[in-house]
Design a protein around this motif. Structure first.
Motif, PDB file in Angstrom:
ATOM      1  N   LEU A 290     -54.475  21.799   1.118  1.00 24.38           N
ATOM      2  CA  LEU A 290     -55.841  22.270   1.339  1.00 24.38           C
ATOM      3  C   LEU A 290     -56.260  23.205   0.217  1.00 24.38           C
ATOM      4  O   LEU A 290     -57.370  23.119  -0.304  1.00 24.38           O
ATOM      5  CB  LEU A 290     -55.937  22.987   2.694  1.00 24.38           C
ATOM      6  N   TYR A 291     -55.351  24.105  -0.178  1.00 22.35           N
ATOM      7  CA  TYR A 291     -55.679  25.039  -1.251  1.00 22.35           C
ATOM      8  C   TYR A 291     -55.969  24.283  -2.534  1.00 22.35           C
ATOM      9  O   TYR A 291     -56.944  24.580  -3.239  1.00 22.35           O
ATOM     10  CB  TYR A 291     -54.515  26.020  -1.454  1.00 22.35           C
TER      11      TYR A 291
ATOM     12  N   ASP B  88     -57.016  21.245  -2.841  1.00 24.56           N
ATOM     13  CA  ASP B  88     -58.266  20.505  -2.741  1.00 24.56           C
ATOM     14  C   ASP B  88     -59.472  21.409  -2.888  1.00 24.56           C
ATOM     15  O   ASP B  88     -60.497  21.021  -3.458  1.00 24.56           O
ATOM     16  CB  ASP B  88     -58.330  19.775  -1.391  1.00 24.56           C
ATOM     17  N   ILE B  89     -59.362  22.624  -2.358  1.00 26.62           N
ATOM     18  CA  ILE B  89     -60.485  23.553  -2.508  1.00 26.62           C
ATOM     19  C   ILE B  89     -60.680  23.899  -3.974  1.00 26.62           C
ATOM     20  O   ILE B  89     -61.789  24.019  -4.475  1.00 26.62           O
ATOM     21  CB  ILE B  89     -60.234  24.828  -1.666  1.00 26.62           C
ATOM     22  N   GLN B  90     -59.564  24.063  -4.688  1.00 22.47           N
ATOM     23  CA  GLN B  90     -59.668  24.375  -6.110  1.00 22.47           C
ATOM     24  C   GLN B  90     -60.364  23.263  -6.864  1.00 22.47           C
ATOM     25  O   GLN B  90     -61.028  23.494  -7.863  1.00 22.47           O
ATOM     26  CB  GLN B  90     -58.268  24.582  -6.697  1.00 22.47           C
TER      27      GLN B  90
END
Lengths: 99, 387
Positions: free
Chosen positions: B296-297, B299-301
């Motif tokens: 998730l981290y 993908d957010i980046q």
């Protein structure tokens, strides 16, 4: 720099976990196909939800610096205490073993 | 010796908040669909299925190519196609079969398809094909690369082994059929068999509820190509052999893993690909679930100004709009507006600093408390070592 470091560490962890779980994945896929199907559905659901996340974070106006800071702080908070406790435990065992 | 390591507590509260935010976002999405469609968002629950990925086995026994299939009805975009072929094949009870559809370069995108087996060719049975199909999905194919669609023919024969079956493949006619292959694979092995068939096609109007399988006169056997497939696997088809083959596959995979672990050769690779290309690796299902927060981290980046495009199979957004993409604009629209309007930009920036400044304060405060706890002997569950 912190962002790149975090990305590298996370990628390393993901690859190592994947390496460790490969035999289990193979076993499940071969002998428990229904369980494998269930896991596939869960995995697909996660993939489906993931595509919303950056979109939602964008509309919540989450700045990049906050995101990096939050992840770095949480990583520190949940790893360093365990590391310190482990070191303390190792030192105590050393004192008990060595008279 | 009293040893009680204080383990980290899982941040359930954060996950609870995330799920609340996701729920609100989905509610807004439903409202968006409601306002943009002539009718309410309707989902045909009988046909709505989660898109499948990651086939567990891909070892094919043989294949045949139907290079001589070609037909072009006049209004082809208005029709569904269904290829049928007869299989004289000894289907075993309890064996999971897999059908591969391989579409070649030039196939267009967005191919809904499905297939199922049936014993007769009457219309009533055909009507049930689409709805009872265990594999229904769509995919986007690269125009220049030969792509594969792999589906699970997950039919278990509970009463008796059957020899003759008809398979029907349904899809929209935007595929270049001259580049379509069928590959039949299955768990285990069967001594020998053959796949004979007449390939024909049938067209239906895409208004399934009105015309699907009702009238037999729309059926056209325009293609009558006799195909013969000989499966040339030499191993026996007993259950023991199936287990042995599966076990051998696991042994092979384990051997490969051991080779990787014991590989001490010095490579000139700098290891950059290990970090950069991990997204391209086929992560197992378990890995995908366990490492979800880390992904998730990442993908957010990677978030950008791309609009969120959602393709819902069989979701009717309006009365004449099925299987269409739903585009949700990204926040860049807001940012572009903020760039042109100074006062609006000031409001946005102020809100950002107030909200996330306060959140950062809370975050760092909790961090300092954590560090203080580390140096507090009274709050330490582990006996403090005499350093």
């Amino acid at each position: 720099m912190i962002q790149s470091l975090l990305n590298g560490i996370f990628n390393l962890i993901i690859n190592l976990i994947n390496l460790l779980l490969t035999p289990i994945n193979n076993l499940i896929a071969q002998y428990l196909p229904s369980v494998d199907s269930a896991l596939t559905y869960i995995s697909n659901a996660i993939t489906f939800v993931k595509q919303f996340l950056s979109f939602i974070c964008g509309w919540l106006l989450v700045p990049q610096w906050f995101l990096t800071t939050a992840v770095a702080v949480l990583t520190f908070k949940y790893t360093v205490p365990l590391l310190v406790s482990t070191i303390k435990l190792a030192v105590k065992w050393y004192h008990q073993l060595v008279p | 010796m009293k040893v009680n390591i204080r383990l980290m507590s899982f941040p359930y509260r954060w996950f609870k908040k995330i799920f609340i935010v996701l729920g609100l976002a989905f509610l807004l999405f439903l409202i968006f669909c409601k306002q943009n469609g002539a009718n309410a968002l309707t989902v045909d629950s009988a046909r709505m299925q989660v898109k499948w990925t990651n086939p567990s086995r891909t070892d094919s026994l043989t294949s045949f190519t139907s290079d001589n299939i070609s037909f072009s009805p006049s209004n082809e975009n208005q029709w569904w196609y269904a290829l049928r072929f007869q299989t004289n094949y000894h289907y075993l009870t309890g064996v999971k079969y897999t059908i591969k559809l391989r579409f070649g370069a030039g196939a267009s995108s967005g191919i809904p398809f499905g297939y199922n087996e049936y014993n007769t060719m009457d219309d009533k049975t055909l009507k049930a094909i689409y709805y009872s199909s265990s594999l229904y999905g769509s995919t986007t194919l690269d125009q220049n690369v030969r792509s594969e669609i792999v589906s699970n023919f997950n039919y278990s024969f509970t009463q008796y082994n059957q020899y003759q079956k008809y398979l029907v493949l349904t899809f929209t006619p935007i595929v270049d059929l001259s580049r379509l292959d069928f590959i039949i694979t299955y768990y285990g092995s069967i001594s020998s068999s053959n796949l004979n068939g007449d390939i024909g096609y049938r067209i239906w109007n895409n208004n399934l509820s009105a015309n699907w399988g009702i009238s037999s006169n729309i059926y056209q056997t325009k293609l009558n190509t006799s195909l013969t497939l000989t499966v040339s696997d030499t191993s026996s088809g007993t259950d023991t052999t199936i287990i042995e083959n599966n076990t051998q596959t696991i042994i092979d995979n384990t051997t490969k893993t051991n080779e990787i672990l014991t590989d001490d050769s010095v490579s000139s690779d700098t290891g950059t690909s290990f970090f950069n290309d991990f997204h391209e690796q086929n992560l197992g299902n378990l890995t995908n679930i366990i490492t979800m927060p880390l992904q998730l981290y990442s993908d957010i980046q990677l978030g950008s100004c791309d609009n969120l495009t959602l393709h819902f199979n069989n979701v009717r957004v309006s009365s004449s709009n099925i299987n269409k993409n739903v585009n949700l604009p990204s926040v860049c629209i807001l940012k572009q507006h903020a760039q042109s309007q100074t006062s609006f930009n000031l409001v946005i920036t102020t809100i950002q600093y107030l909200v996330y400044g306060f959140a950062s304060f809370r975050l760092l405060k909790s961090l300092f408390n954590t560090i203080q706890d580390l140096f507090d002997p009274t709050n330490d569950k582990v006996e403090v070592a005499d350093l």
